[in-house]
Design an enzyme around this catalytic site. Structure first.
Site, PDB file in Angstrom:
ATOM      1  N   LYS A 133      -8.390   8.394   1.607  1.00 30.57           N
ATOM      2  CA  LYS A 133      -8.791   7.026   1.224  1.00 30.57           C
ATOM      3  C   LYS A 133     -10.305   6.872   1.365  1.00 30.57           C
ATOM      4  CE  LYS A 133      -7.632   2.211   2.491  1.00 30.57           C
ATOM      5  NZ  LYS A 133      -6.777   1.388   3.367  1.00 30.57           N
ATOM      6  N   SER A 188      -1.192  -1.547   5.334  1.00 27.72           N
ATOM      7  CA  SER A 188      -1.743  -0.856   4.163  1.00 27.72           C
ATOM      8  C   SER A 188      -1.312   0.592   3.976  1.00 27.72           C
ATOM      9  CB  SER A 188      -3.257  -0.907   4.188  1.00 27.72           C
ATOM     10  OG  SER A 188      -3.667  -2.175   3.775  1.00 27.72           O
ATOM     11  N   SER A 220      -3.604  -1.852   1.104  1.00 27.16           N
ATOM     12  CA  SER A 220      -4.834  -1.502   0.454  1.00 27.16           C
ATOM     13  C   SER A 220      -4.956  -0.012   0.136  1.00 27.16           C
ATOM     14  CB  SER A 220      -6.017  -1.915   1.335  1.00 27.16           C
ATOM     15  OG  SER A 220      -5.990  -1.200   2.557  1.00 27.16           O
TER      16      SER A 220
HETATM   17  N1  GLN Z   1      -2.600  -6.499   3.175  1.00 23.94           N
HETATM   18  C1  GLN Z   1      -3.225  -6.693   4.453  1.00 23.94           C
HETATM   19  C2  GLN Z   1      -4.554  -7.350   4.278  1.00 23.94           C
HETATM   20  O1  GLN Z   1      -4.849  -7.678   3.190  1.00 23.94           O
HETATM   21  C3  GLN Z   1      -3.334  -5.378   5.158  1.00 23.94           C
HETATM   22  C4  GLN Z   1      -4.533  -4.620   4.823  1.00 23.94           C
HETATM   23  C5  GLN Z   1      -4.618  -3.337   5.586  1.00 23.94           C
HETATM   24  O2  GLN Z   1      -3.699  -2.940   6.284  1.00 23.94           O
HETATM   25  N2  GLN Z   1      -5.776  -2.710   5.487  1.00 23.94           N
HETATM   26  O3  GLN Z   1      -5.291  -7.537   5.199  1.00 23.94           O
END
Ligand code: GLN
Length: 471
Positions: A76, A175, A151
């Site tokens: 990532k 995420s 994400s």
């Molecule tokens: N969807 C969550 C957010 O928008 C989690 C994001 C993540 O785990 N980086 O914060």
């Protein structure tokens, strides 16, 4: 095109000379090129990947090689790799190159993994759909009209489309698990601190964890063991025992009724009910209560935005990253560099975070949310006195359409309803694919365990893989 089931099999083929690592990497590169429309990668390291394939091939021949020899891994684009671009899918870091390599990535390299490229994500890991990337949305390879989740959507899409053997994501509130669920993969968020965050671009430092996506439960512990360990560069990292083959016969599973209430898709619910009735034959399953988890989303979005507003203050147009041409004075330089560089979701979170930390609202929001975090932790401590694992859905729905939720941040945030508690509490959690809904979209089942009990998560994942979900 993938001729092996898992890394053990791949290594056997490589050792026996039945598979050439160079050809294998070339094949992945070809597939990456042919699947450009998915937009999974921000950068592909063609030359480096081919070079390391040759070197590792030789090492395998000589009989001296690392634990992940020949495993082709995508990373990532929030993790640093020396001399490689690091954008976090943000315009503000468009031309930034890392000066050192993240500990987690270095450990993979040391064990002879091939790093094939860096994957797209929501900008600074903020999002649940991978639509918040400055370089365009990522498509779900299972249905290209849908999101892969976020994400870490690029890492999930890359693996689901067979563009690598495994991938690395980060999980601050879901995420890794949510995109794993949306693309039919296994995704593991480790215990907070198990994997060093050195070289990970911070979103919310007390929540962020680095972990793997895999297609099978045998690759997962291998990658986890390599990633884990204390690192002097991250004072929150801690050494932990390796993943063991856990005796599952005594594992007791708790099902929290709060996680099966309104808002859960009926097809997901009925598939999970089916799985529970099969699990019941092998495990003791009891109903448990996690009464304060209903405050998780609220506490999560107060605390993470607060941490983000502080972490992201470093992007000021002076030290690194995008610098605006409009710079009549220092204030103007800060304002215009940040206004031009950050996308809407990141700006929204910086504003929210600044608000909850401001003198007049600190007690009402930030301090209150810290207390709620502790209360949620107490719920889990009580539950783990009674059970080894907690079972829940990973997501309230399967993969949604691209564009479906972009105008409604609140409904986007509700996607994290089942995943955020594990990050608030710091415990490990896994998402395991358990079949598809009537649209042929994958459904994920989440298990949470007590701190450092990843072995139990992997054991139950193996059990489900071997007994329940025949592909
Ligand atoms: N969807 C969550 C957010 O928008 C989690 C994001 C993540 O785990 N980086 O914060």
């Amino acid at each position: 095109m993938v001729l092996y089931r898992d890394h053990d099999e791949k290594l056997d083929l490589l050792k026996a000379g039945k598979l050439s690592l160079l050809e294998n990497v070339k094949e992945f590169l070809k597939r990456i090129d042919a699947n450009k429309d998915i937009n999974a990668f921000n950068f592909v390291f063609e030359k480096d990947a081919l070079e390391s394939a040759e070197i590792i091939q030789e090492k395998i021949k000589s009989g001296k090689f690392g634990k992940l020899a020949g495993m082709v891994i995508a990373i990532k684009d929030v993790l640093s790799i020396q001399n490689k671009p690091l954008t976090c899918s943000s315009k503000i870091l468009e031309n930034f190159h890392s000066v050192y390599t993240a500990t987690a990535v270095q450990k993979l390299i040391n064990e002879d993994a091939v790093i094939i490229g860096k994957t797209s994500c929501d900008e600074f890991a903020m999002g649940s759909s991978n639509e918040n990337s400055a370089f365009g949305p990522v498509k779900n390879p299972i249905d290209k009209t849908r999101v892969p989740g976020g994400s870490s959507g690029g890492s999930a899409a890359a693996l689901a489309a067979n563009l690598c053997d495994a991938s690395i994501g980060t999980d601050t509130g879901g995420s890794i698990r949510q995109p794993a669920a949306f693309t039919g993969l296994i995704g593991l968020k480790p215990t907070y601190g198990r994997v060093s965050r050195f070289g990970l671009t911070a979103y919310a430092s007390s929540f962020d964890s680095i972990g793997p996506f895999a297609k099978n439960s045998s690759d997962l512990p291998k990658i986890m063991d390599v990633l884990s360990g204390q690192d002097l560069n991250d004072s929150t990292s801690i050494s932990s025992s390796s993943i063991i083959d856990e005796d599952i016969s005594k594992i007791k599973i708790g099902v929290p009724k709060e996680f099966f209430a309104a808002g859960l898709d009926t097809e997901i619910k009925s598939r999970i009910d089916q799985i529970i009735s099969i699990l019941e034959k092998n495990f003791e399953i009891v109903e448990i209560e996690l009464p304060n988890t209903k405050y998780s989303i609220a506490a999560y979005y107060i605390l993470t935005t607060a941490e983000a507003s502080s972490n992201l203050s470093r992007y000021d147009g002076v030290r690194y990253g995008h610098r605006s041409k409009s710079n009549i004075n220092l204030q103007d330089l800060y304002e215009s560099s940040r206004s031009e560089g950050f996308g809407d979701e990141v700006k929204r979170r910086i504003m929210l975070g600044t608000y909850v930390l401001s003198a007049g609202y600190y007690d009402a929001y930030y301090r209150k949310a810290q207390k709620v975090r502790r209360i949620i932790k107490n719920d889990f401590e009580k539950a783990f006195d009674k059970v080894d694992l907690i079972l829940s859905p990973t997501t309230p729905t399967t993969a949604f359409k691209i564009g479906e939720k972009t105008d409604d941040p609140l409904s986007m945030y509700l996607n994290d309803i089942y995943t955020t508690p594990a990050n608030l509490v710091g415990i490990p959690a896994i998402s395991i694919p358990i079949g598809n809904d009537s649209n042929n979209l994958p459904i994920g089942l989440q298990f949470m365990a007590n701190i450092f009990e990843e072995s139990k998560l992997i054991a139950v994942s193996k059990f489900i893989e071997n007994n329940l979900v025949k592909k």
